[in-house]
Scaffold this motif. Sequence first.
Motif, PDB file in Angstrom:
ATOM      1  N   ILE A 123     -78.298  24.630 -15.329  1.00 35.32           N
ATOM      2  CA  ILE A 123     -79.431  25.305 -14.701  1.00 35.32           C
ATOM      3  C   ILE A 123     -79.218  26.805 -14.693  1.00 35.32           C
ATOM      4  O   ILE A 123     -78.203  27.284 -14.195  1.00 35.32           O
ATOM      5  CB  ILE A 123     -79.625  24.797 -13.258  1.00 35.32           C
ATOM      6  N   GLY A 124     -80.203  27.511 -15.233  1.00 31.16           N
ATOM      7  CA  GLY A 124     -80.172  28.968 -15.173  1.00 31.16           C
ATOM      8  C   GLY A 124     -80.756  29.433 -13.855  1.00 31.16           C
ATOM      9  O   GLY A 124     -80.115  30.114 -13.070  1.00 31.16           O
ATOM     10  N   SER A 125     -81.985  29.058 -13.628  1.00 26.75           N
ATOM     11  CA  SER A 125     -82.637  29.371 -12.360  1.00 26.75           C
ATOM     12  C   SER A 125     -83.758  28.368 -12.111  1.00 26.75           C
ATOM     13  O   SER A 125     -84.249  27.734 -13.033  1.00 26.75           O
ATOM     14  CB  SER A 125     -83.182  30.798 -12.343  1.00 26.75           C
ATOM     15  N   ILE A 126     -84.109  28.247 -10.835  1.00 27.81           N
ATOM     16  CA  ILE A 126     -85.162  27.316 -10.434  1.00 27.81           C
ATOM     17  C   ILE A 126     -86.301  28.079  -9.801  1.00 27.81           C
ATOM     18  O   ILE A 126     -86.093  28.895  -8.916  1.00 27.81           O
ATOM     19  CB  ILE A 126     -84.621  26.260  -9.443  1.00 27.81           C
ATOM     20  N   GLY A 127     -87.498  27.813 -10.266  1.00 26.08           N
ATOM     21  CA  GLY A 127     -88.689  28.415  -9.669  1.00 26.08           C
ATOM     22  C   GLY A 127     -89.214  27.521  -8.570  1.00 26.08           C
ATOM     23  O   GLY A 127     -88.483  27.116  -7.682  1.00 26.08           O
ATOM     24  N   ALA A 128     -90.483  27.181  -8.659  1.00 22.43           N
ATOM     25  CA  ALA A 128     -91.092  26.334  -7.643  1.00 22.43           C
ATOM     26  C   ALA A 128     -90.564  24.902  -7.737  1.00 22.43           C
ATOM     27  O   ALA A 128     -90.241  24.410  -8.822  1.00 22.43           O
ATOM     28  CB  ALA A 128     -92.605  26.326  -7.799  1.00 22.43           C
ATOM     29  N   MET A 129     -90.474  24.275  -6.572  1.00 24.22           N
ATOM     30  CA  MET A 129     -90.141  22.853  -6.500  1.00 24.22           C
ATOM     31  C   MET A 129     -91.190  22.184  -5.621  1.00 24.22           C
ATOM     32  O   MET A 129     -91.654  22.780  -4.627  1.00 24.22           O
ATOM     33  CB  MET A 129     -88.752  22.630  -5.898  1.00 24.22           C
ATOM     34  N   GLY A 130     -91.529  20.953  -5.969  1.00 25.34           N
ATOM     35  CA  GLY A 130     -92.569  20.302  -5.179  1.00 25.34           C
ATOM     36  C   GLY A 130     -92.450  18.795  -5.189  1.00 25.34           C
ATOM     37  O   GLY A 130     -91.678  18.214  -5.948  1.00 25.34           O
ATOM     38  N   TRP A 131     -93.212  18.196  -4.276  1.00 27.07           N
ATOM     39  CA  TRP A 131     -93.282  16.748  -4.164  1.00 27.07           C
ATOM     40  C   TRP A 131     -94.699  16.291  -4.503  1.00 27.07           C
ATOM     41  O   TRP A 131     -95.683  16.878  -4.048  1.00 27.07           O
ATOM     42  CB  TRP A 131     -92.934  16.300  -2.745  1.00 27.07           C
ATOM     43  N   HIS A 132     -94.763  15.227  -5.291  1.00 31.09           N
ATOM     44  CA  HIS A 132     -96.013  14.582  -5.622  1.00 31.09           C
ATOM     45  C   HIS A 132     -95.882  13.113  -5.225  1.00 31.09           C
ATOM     46  O   HIS A 132     -94.765  12.608  -5.059  1.00 31.09           O
ATOM     47  CB  HIS A 132     -96.305  14.684  -7.123  1.00 31.09           C
ATOM     48  N   ARG A 133     -96.998  12.430  -5.105  1.00 36.46           N
ATOM     49  CA  ARG A 133     -96.933  11.007  -4.811  1.00 36.46           C
ATOM     50  C   ARG A 133     -98.048  10.263  -5.553  1.00 36.46           C
ATOM     51  O   ARG A 133     -99.083  10.843  -5.885  1.00 36.46           O
ATOM     52  CB  ARG A 133     -97.043  10.745  -3.315  1.00 36.46           C
ATOM     53  N   GLN A 134     -97.779   8.997  -5.792  1.00 40.94           N
ATOM     54  CA  GLN A 134     -98.753   8.163  -6.466  1.00 40.94           C
ATOM     55  C   GLN A 134     -98.806   6.810  -5.768  1.00 40.94           C
ATOM     56  O   GLN A 134     -97.818   6.063  -5.780  1.00 40.94           O
ATOM     57  CB  GLN A 134     -98.419   7.990  -7.944  1.00 40.94           C
ATOM     58  N   ALA A 135     -99.937   6.538  -5.167  1.00 40.50           N
ATOM     59  CA  ALA A 135    -100.159   5.255  -4.517  1.00 40.50           C
ATOM     60  C   ALA A 135    -100.690   4.261  -5.545  1.00 40.50           C
ATOM     61  O   ALA A 135    -101.252   4.663  -6.571  1.00 40.50           O
ATOM     62  CB  ALA A 135    -101.144   5.411  -3.366  1.00 40.50           C
ATOM     63  N   PRO A 136    -100.558   2.977  -5.293  1.00 40.75           N
ATOM     64  CA  PRO A 136    -101.044   1.969  -6.241  1.00 40.75           C
ATOM     65  C   PRO A 136    -102.518   2.151  -6.546  1.00 40.75           C
ATOM     66  O   PRO A 136    -103.343   2.268  -5.641  1.00 40.75           O
ATOM     67  CB  PRO A 136    -100.786   0.661  -5.501  1.00 40.75           C
ATOM     68  N   GLY A 137    -102.834   2.210  -7.828  1.00 39.83           N
ATOM     69  CA  GLY A 137    -104.215   2.333  -8.243  1.00 39.83           C
ATOM     70  C   GLY A 137    -104.813   3.715  -8.111  1.00 39.83           C
ATOM     71  O   GLY A 137    -106.010   3.899  -8.332  1.00 39.83           O
ATOM     72  N   LYS A 138    -103.993   4.680  -7.747  1.00 38.03           N
ATOM     73  CA  LYS A 138    -104.500   6.045  -7.557  1.00 38.03           C
ATOM     74  C   LYS A 138    -103.770   7.013  -8.472  1.00 38.03           C
ATOM     75  O   LYS A 138    -102.707   6.722  -9.012  1.00 38.03           O
ATOM     76  CB  LYS A 138    -104.346   6.467  -6.097  1.00 38.03           C
TER      77      LYS A 138
END
Length: 120
Positions: A27-42
């Motif tokens: 790793i050189g550098s890290i920009g933004a980090m985030g969380w995503h989610r996926q519910a069944p059928g969505k």
Amino acid sequence: VQLQASGGGLVQAEGSLRLSCAASGNIGSIGAMGWHRQAPGKRRELVAVMASGGGTNYDDSVKGRFTVSRDYAKNTMYLQMNSLRPEDTAVYYCKANIKPGKSRQYENYWGQGTLVTVSS
């Protein structure tokens, strides 16, 4: 470069969980980090994101209940989830914008996902 998400599980409504996402590799550098989610059928949706400078943004459905944070020394991001609801049930994925060690460009990386199940 790899992202490893962990911390999911089964919890009752109004309970809490903390998810972790650790970045490793060249790793050189890290920009933004985030969380995503996926519910069944969505579709997969953004839950929370934290910029490299510390600014945060949340989906309206989790504001006031979820908190995203980072440990820059450990290249790790967290998602503290409180007052969980059955509708929060989903696979949670972490995503990070990372510049590998010898690269000049940032690329998006995804973790493998961790399942959060909230029972009513």
